[in-house]
Design a protein around this motif. Structure first.
Motif, mmCIF file in Angstrom:
data_model
loop_
_atom_site.group_PDB
_atom_site.id
_atom_site.type_symbol
_atom_site.label_atom_id
_atom_site.label_comp_id
_atom_site.label_asym_id
_atom_site.label_seq_id
_atom_site.Cartn_x
_atom_site.Cartn_y
_atom_site.Cartn_z
ATOM 1 N N ILE A 134 106.742 -49.543 41.128
ATOM 2 C CA ILE A 134 107.369 -50.228 40.000
ATOM 3 C C ILE A 134 108.872 -49.996 40.080
ATOM 4 N N ILE B 188 112.091 -56.239 35.697
ATOM 5 C CA ILE B 188 111.064 -55.279 36.112
ATOM 6 C C ILE B 188 110.275 -55.901 37.251
ATOM 7 N N ALA C 218 107.027 -55.154 40.178
ATOM 8 C CA ALA C 218 105.909 -54.273 40.514
ATOM 9 C C ALA C 218 105.084 -54.854 41.646
ATOM 10 N N VAL D 218 101.090 -55.224 30.826
ATOM 11 C CA VAL D 218 102.243 -54.331 30.788
ATOM 12 C C VAL D 218 102.608 -54.079 29.334
ATOM 13 N N PHE E 116 102.013 -50.121 33.382
ATOM 14 C CA PHE E 116 101.320 -51.203 34.088
ATOM 15 C C PHE E 116 99.843 -50.836 34.225
#
Lengths: 159, 105
Positions: B6, B20, B22, B50, B86
């Protein structure tokens, strides 16, 4: 000697032309005479629309024009939206015209995103149009489409 | 639990929009092989949720058209110092969670 050189050049030019020819044909194929959208895609689109009009505006779909490997194609979607509680993007749908499953993914956003943006990597079975459809908080639907020419197909495991 | 990465900024100002990203290691087995559709059991991550400081900020429904090692990027508005968590769930009900703290001084 001079004549030989010219012949060589011509031979090289012919060779180069023959190498380039398939690429040109592929590019020409991909535009107007591309395969029509699959029945699965049209059905998925109808289900998603549920009687609503899908208008082409507000959405930007950034998809590579040429995808060397259809197993992983990274795309970016931006939607023009203030992303407030009263007016925001609720869901972004990614639809494929030629994959064996038309819906690739759905991304659910909230006003807390601040910006209507999502990026992901998808599989493309073949050269095709991809659609990004944004569903707003008022229920309206907006879309963008982009074409990607796929050199190595995806969707078959180990293939 | 599967390896996941992440990327979240360490700190942000209140009101700042942060990106963000991931990625999780998963083969995303479509079930389609050269022998035809659904010729092996499908095993994909079908859901990613999330949360930020306990509230859901993003959710994704993945289909077999999502590439192996599914990657996502999105944005959120920095509000308070809190964990961004997550949670990925696959067809075998295997759940992977990973978290980063976003500090908002």
């Amino acid at each position: 000697m001079t004549l030989v050189r010219v012949d060589r050049r011509q031979a090289l030019a012919t060779l180069a032309a023959s190498l380039l020819a398939p690429v040109t044909v592929r590019a020409a194929e991909s535009d107007p005479s591309m395969k029509p959208p699959s029945a699965l895609y049209l059905q998925a689109r109808t289900v998603l629309a549920n009687g609503r009009e899908i208008r082409t505006a507000r959405v930007t779909l950034d998809l590579p024009r040429l995808a060397e490997n259809g197993n992983s194609v990274t795309l970016k979607i931006d939607v023009a939206s203030p992303m407030t509680a009263a007016d925001h993007v609720r869901t972004i749908h990614i639809l494929s015209e030629q994959n064996p499953i038309a819906t690739i993914g759905r991304f659910h956003l909230t006003p807390r995103a601040g910006r209507a943006f999502v990026s992901t990597s998808v599989r493309l079975a073949t050269t095709q149009n991809v659609h990004a459809i944004a569903e707003m908080s008022d229920g309206s639907l907006w879309e963008a489409q982009a074409e990607s020419v796929v050199l190595i197909a995806a969707c078959i495991d180990g293939g | 639990m599967r390896p996941a990465r992440i990327v979240v900024p360490e700190t942000a100002k209140v009101g700042e929009i942060v990106e963000i990203k991931a990625l999780i290691q998963h083969p995303m087995v479509t079930g389609h092989t050269a022998a035809g559709a659904n010729t092996e059991p499908r095993d994909i991550i079908h859901t990613l949720t999330v949360t930020y400081d306990g509230a859901e900020i993003f959710r994704a429904d993945f289909m077999p058209g999502i590439a192996a090692n599914p990657y996502v990027a999105f944005t959120t508005v920095a509000t308070v110092t809190g964990d961004i968590v997550f949670t990925w769930t696959d067809d075998k009900s295997e759940v992977t969670t990973a978290a980063r703290t976003l500090r908002v001084p």
